[in-house]
Design a protein around this motif. Structure first.
Motif, PDB file in Angstrom:
ATOM      1  N   ILE A 189     -13.534   0.692 -28.077  1.00 45.41           N
ATOM      2  CA  ILE A 189     -12.610   0.684 -29.205  1.00 45.41           C
ATOM      3  C   ILE A 189     -13.109  -0.379 -30.176  1.00 45.41           C
ATOM      4  O   ILE A 189     -13.086  -1.567 -29.849  1.00 45.41           O
ATOM      5  N   PRO A 190     -13.619   0.001 -31.339  1.00 47.50           N
ATOM      6  CA  PRO A 190     -14.257  -0.993 -32.223  1.00 47.50           C
ATOM      7  C   PRO A 190     -13.289  -2.078 -32.669  1.00 47.50           C
ATOM      8  O   PRO A 190     -12.154  -1.805 -33.067  1.00 47.50           O
ATOM      9  N   TYR A 191     -13.753  -3.316 -32.586  1.00 48.77           N
ATOM     10  CA  TYR A 191     -12.955  -4.461 -33.032  1.00 48.77           C
ATOM     11  C   TYR A 191     -13.921  -5.603 -33.325  1.00 48.77           C
ATOM     12  O   TYR A 191     -14.777  -5.941 -32.502  1.00 48.77           O
ATOM     13  N   ALA A 197     -10.770 -10.761 -25.040  1.00 44.63           N
ATOM     14  CA  ALA A 197     -11.145  -9.556 -24.289  1.00 44.63           C
ATOM     15  C   ALA A 197     -12.209  -8.729 -25.014  1.00 44.63           C
ATOM     16  O   ALA A 197     -12.620  -7.699 -24.495  1.00 44.63           O
ATOM     17  N   LYS A 198     -12.646  -9.177 -26.179  1.00 49.21           N
ATOM     18  CA  LYS A 198     -13.658  -8.407 -26.914  1.00 49.21           C
ATOM     19  C   LYS A 198     -14.970  -8.429 -26.152  1.00 49.21           C
ATOM     20  O   LYS A 198     -15.398  -9.461 -25.638  1.00 49.21           O
ATOM     21  N   GLN A 199     -15.612  -7.271 -26.072  1.00 49.58           N
ATOM     22  CA  GLN A 199     -16.853  -7.105 -25.321  1.00 49.58           C
ATOM     23  C   GLN A 199     -18.023  -6.847 -26.267  1.00 49.58           C
ATOM     24  O   GLN A 199     -17.844  -6.332 -27.374  1.00 49.58           O
ATOM     25  N   TYR A 200     -19.208  -7.201 -25.804  1.00 48.85           N
ATOM     26  CA  TYR A 200     -20.442  -6.861 -26.506  1.00 48.85           C
ATOM     27  C   TYR A 200     -21.331  -6.098 -25.535  1.00 48.85           C
ATOM     28  O   TYR A 200     -21.695  -6.615 -24.470  1.00 48.85           O
ATOM     29  N   ARG A 207     -21.000  -1.572 -30.542  1.00 49.12           N
ATOM     30  CA  ARG A 207     -21.406  -2.702 -29.701  1.00 49.12           C
ATOM     31  C   ARG A 207     -20.289  -3.714 -29.487  1.00 49.12           C
ATOM     32  O   ARG A 207     -20.234  -4.360 -28.440  1.00 49.12           O
ATOM     33  N   PHE A 208     -19.406  -3.879 -30.477  1.00 49.55           N
ATOM     34  CA  PHE A 208     -18.341  -4.868 -30.384  1.00 49.55           C
ATOM     35  C   PHE A 208     -16.990  -4.165 -30.313  1.00 49.55           C
ATOM     36  O   PHE A 208     -16.732  -3.229 -31.066  1.00 49.55           O
ATOM     37  N   GLY A 209     -16.150  -4.624 -29.415  1.00 49.51           N
ATOM     38  CA  GLY A 209     -14.808  -4.054 -29.321  1.00 49.51           C
ATOM     39  C   GLY A 209     -14.235  -4.198 -27.924  1.00 49.51           C
ATOM     40  O   GLY A 209     -14.725  -4.978 -27.098  1.00 49.51           O
ATOM     41  N   PHE A 210     -13.190  -3.437 -27.665  1.00 50.15           N
ATOM     42  CA  PHE A 210     -12.533  -3.436 -26.362  1.00 50.15           C
ATOM     43  C   PHE A 210     -13.091  -2.294 -25.517  1.00 50.15           C
ATOM     44  O   PHE A 210     -13.158  -1.154 -25.978  1.00 50.15           O
ATOM     45  N   LYS A 211     -13.475  -2.624 -24.288  1.00 55.93           N
ATOM     46  CA  LYS A 211     -13.991  -1.598 -23.377  1.00 55.93           C
ATOM     47  C   LYS A 211     -12.828  -0.889 -22.715  1.00 55.93           C
ATOM     48  O   LYS A 211     -11.920  -1.524 -22.168  1.00 55.93           O
ATOM     49  N   ASN A 212     -12.871   0.426 -22.759  1.00 56.93           N
ATOM     50  CA  ASN A 212     -11.763   1.244 -22.282  1.00 56.93           C
ATOM     51  C   ASN A 212     -12.242   2.153 -21.161  1.00 56.93           C
ATOM     52  O   ASN A 212     -13.240   2.876 -21.320  1.00 56.93           O
TER      53      ASN A 212
END
Length: 332
Positions: A189-191, A197-200, A207-212
């Motif tokens: 989920i782009p953020y 909790a933001k992931q790379y 590449r950047f956002g929340f992993k779902n």
């Protein structure tokens, strides 16, 4: 007897051979790995539940997932939060519908600043501007809440949006219908803001956002999802690794029946021999790629030898319960 089959294949469109693992019902062949050329699938067939036909009106479609109950809950929690801040908001149900609709619309008609939705230019969408004033929209946005902060225990990192996640998961199951062929994968989920909790993830389109984590049917319909909040914030470990634990967790939350012929497809991030054995005991036929370090003493041909074979060649073994090594390490 349910067994595990490991196949190494050299596909036409790949340079490197891949390893696939699947669980199927087959005769017991002892505790040792056995070379085989053919095998039978004898899984029970499951009759797919008919899915609802898509409604003509978009409002009816949204009402399946944003019901009156969840909208009323949002109104109560938002007004409560505003009251705690000594803000006179008094948001109504109609305003909540307009606000949620405006948030959804902003995902399709994207502007760098939300104030541009109230622009007088001819190329700006006037739907939101004609429904709510800018000052009122910003006031609701500053106070919008989904849960009571005073009741937070500090154990759930998704506490503020947990009611919405729970409601959506229930709605997805209720209106989607269970599919015979299921898959589990991760999505982003782009953020681009700041959040713990933001992931790379390097190499991904987003590449950047929340992993779902998502459990999906064969036509792409999402039946169940959960947001990754970090390794330490996940549920109680079950011994299958982060990915394997999430597979069991999603299947349990979705109430997937056992021994009904369901088929699950996963990639090498989730696959392990221990997980496949557990799913086999549930009667869930599982197929997925597995990383080289996870085949656990399976005497497959070496990758270097497979590269010399013609494209389309394969090598595979099967066993009922011959594996003893339970170490799991993932590598494509």
């Amino acid at each position: 007897m349910t067994g595990v089959t490991v196949t190494m294949s050299h596909w036409l469109n790949t340079e490197k051979p891949s390893v696939r693992v699947c669980v199927r019902e087959m005769p017991c062949v002892g505790e040792k790995w056995t070379r085989c050329t053919t095998y039978k699938r004898n899984a029970k067939q499951y009759r797919r539940v008919p899915k609802l036909k898509p409604p003509v009106r978009l409002l009816i479609s949204l009402s399946y997932f944003f019901s009156e109950g969840i909208i009323n809950f949002c109104v109560e929690q938002t007004n409560l939060y505003a009251l705690q801040k000594n803000v006179d908001l008094r948001m109504s149900m109609d305003e909540a519908r307009v606000f949620i609709g405006g948030i959804l619309m902003s995902g399709y008609a994207k502007y760098p600043n939300k104030r541009l939705y109230w622009s007088e230019k001819s190329d700006s969408p006037r739907l939101l501007a004609n429904s709510m004033r800018l000052n009122r929209f910003e006031k609701i946005l500053n106070n919008f809440h989904l849960n009571d902060n005073t009741q937070a225990q500090g154990t759930d990192r998704l506490y503020k949006i947990r009611p919405l996640i729970t409601h959506l998961n229930e709605a997805f199951l209720k209106h989607g219908g269970m599919d015979e062929n299921l898959s589990i994968d991760e999505s982003m989920i782009p953020y681009y803001g700041r959040h713990y909790a933001k992931q790379y993830i390097r190499g991904k389109p987003i590449r950047f956002g929340f992993k779902n984590w998502a459990l999906n049917s064969s036509d792409g319909y999402m039946l169940q999802f959960d947001v990754y909040m970090g390794k330490n914030a996940e549920s109680v470990p079950q011994g299958y690794g982060v990915g394997g634990d999430k597979v069991v967790d999603l299947l349990t939350k979705a109430n997937v029946p056992h021994h009904k012929g369901f088929k699950l497809f996963i990639d090498n991030y989730f696959t392990s021999v221990k997980l496949l054995r557990n799913l086999a005991s549930m009667g869930i036929c599982t197929s997925g790629t597995i990383r080289d370090g996870r085949i656990e003493k399976c005497p497959l041909r070496k990758i270097a030898a497979m590269k010399k074979e013609q494209r389309g060649s394969s090598d595979f073994r099967f066993t009922d319960d011959g594996w003893q090594d339970s170490r799991c390490k993932m590598e494509r």
